[in-house]
Design an enzyme around this catalytic site. Structure first.
Site, mmCIF file in Angstrom:
data_model
loop_
_atom_site.group_PDB
_atom_site.id
_atom_site.type_symbol
_atom_site.label_atom_id
_atom_site.label_comp_id
_atom_site.label_asym_id
_atom_site.label_seq_id
_atom_site.Cartn_x
_atom_site.Cartn_y
_atom_site.Cartn_z
ATOM 1 N N ASP A 17 0.882 -1.131 0.182
ATOM 2 C CA ASP A 17 0.010 0.100 -0.047
ATOM 3 C C ASP A 17 0.665 1.263 -0.013
ATOM 4 O O ASP A 17 0.276 2.338 0.454
ATOM 5 C CB ASP A 17 -0.994 -0.047 1.124
ATOM 6 N N LYS A 29 4.815 1.422 16.160
ATOM 7 C CA LYS A 29 3.745 2.344 16.649
ATOM 8 C C LYS A 29 3.857 2.834 18.029
ATOM 9 O O LYS A 29 3.105 2.367 18.928
ATOM 10 C CB LYS A 29 2.383 1.896 16.341
ATOM 11 N N ASP A 77 1.943 6.215 2.630
ATOM 12 C CA ASP A 77 1.151 4.773 2.664
ATOM 13 C C ASP A 77 -0.235 5.265 2.457
ATOM 14 O O ASP A 77 -0.689 5.932 3.463
ATOM 15 C CB ASP A 77 1.313 4.396 4.312
#
Ligand code: GDD
Ligand code: MG
Length: 334
Positions: free
Chosen positions: A108, A159, A218
């Protein structure tokens, strides 16, 4: 060069559009996302792509029945259940009998980063794995990757909480891997390359990185799915693509600004469309206003409706005439 392209995620952040198509088969201006990504790899000499997938695999097979995409040979590695990013790489590499240095990319990512540079650096330093890094403003959505001055990676934090990232350089989702990395991945269970495999390579000093400030986005969220398309029609990455398909119908009294209107879509009289994506066969009614939003295939926006602020309307949905939607998902439950 062989590349494994990861396309097996559920694309939850792009619902409702991903309820009917996997994220990488969503249209991006004139082609599915996957063709932009594979076309980019082809420019660097990748001649075989192993698609690592599970979710809605039939949609890929139907689109590329001859096993070819953007001039590159395609092979399908279909997971019996989602194995997460590392499990998927191991599964795909085994399915394609990969036993040499290979490339992995997240399916992606829209980027102009130089894959050949990552490939060469990998051999120059004798890395076990080499990853491309890109700088971002808010690293908390990504894998954060501190390095030393030579580029040896000293940590990998997927993250991290907002404000706690050690650097703004993040994992750009392009890797060069030695086959030995596969042995680090326990077979038959979900394993995350970001949370388990890369940290284990870091611990042995074998993970290296190449920083790049080339174009990188992204496209996995509503904002960025919209952004990559506007960037392509604005010519941010090279010659601008035409956002208006020749087989679309735009009434002469409608106004369409900086938007994508795909084949068989219609924009009725007096409608105003700006900063938006109107997918194949969708209809924007008379006097409707569509701003910074995405209208899925064959969806209908009723006359006089106002649809704004990153609203996403799913395939075949109807937005009532004269209604107002801001930042909405249609259907709501998605
Ligand atoms: N085959 C398979 N199986 N593919 C998967 C699976 C799985 O179980 N889970 C995810 N994928 C695919 C997705 O379809 C996508 O192409 C890719 O793996 C990455 O998943 P995303 O869900 O898009 O991850 P992300 O964007 O939150 O984070 C990843 O990408 C960032 C850069 O774009 C991580 O790699 C981050 O570290 C990175 O910074
Ligand atoms: Mg992503």
């Amino acid at each position: 060069m062989k590349a494994v392209v990861l396309v097996g995620g559920f694309g939850t952040r792009l619902r409702p559009l991903t309820l009917t198509a996997p994220k990488q088969m969503l249209p991006v201006v004139d082609r599915p996302m996957l063709e932009h990504v594979v076309g980019g790899l082809a420019r660097y000499g990748v001649d075989e792509v192993v698609l690592s997938l599970g979710y809605k695999e039939d949609v890929f097979r139907e689109a590329y029945p001859a096993g070819e995409c953007a001039g590159v040979a395609l092979r399908y590695a279909v997971e019996p259940e989602p194995l997460d990013t590392a499990g998927a790489v191991r599964f795909a590499a085994e399915a394609a009998a990969i036993d040499e240095t290979f490339i992995v990319v997240n399916g992606d990512v829209f980027t102009d980063l130089d894959v050949a540079e990552v490939w060469h650096r990998h051999f120059e330093v004798g890395a076990e794995a080499t990853i491309a890094l890109t700088p971002v403003e808010d690293p908390s959505r990504y894998g954060v990757v501190p390095t030393d001055a030579e580029g040896r990676v000293s940590g990998f934090v997927e993250k991290p909480p907002r404000g706690e990232a050690p650097t703004n350089w993040i994992n750009a989702g392009t890797y060069v891997l030695e086959p030995t990395v596969l042995q680090r991945i326990e077979p038959g269970r979900r394993v995350s390359i970001e949370r388990e495999t890369f940290p284990s390579v870091v611990a042995d000093g074998g993970l290296w990185a190449v920083q790049s400030d080339a174009y990188w986005v992204d496209a996995g969220t509503p904002d960025t799915y919209l952004q990559v398309q506007l960037d392509l029609i604005d010519g941010v990455r090279g010659p601008a693509l035409d956002g208006i398909a020749t087989e679309s119908h735009i009434d002469p009294t409608a106004r369409v600004d900086r938007s994508v209107v795909m084949a068989d879509a219609s924009i009725a009289s007096g409608a105003i469309v700006s900063g938006s994506i109107v997918c194949r066969g969708a209809l924007i009614g008379e006097g409707a206003v569509l701003t910074d939003s995405v209208v899925g295939p064959r969806a209908v926006i009723g006359d006089g409706a106002r649809v704004t602020d990153m609203t996403m309307v799913g395939d075949d949905q109807r937005v009532e005439a004269h209604s107002t939607l801001a930042g909405a998902r249609v259907p709501e439950s998605s």
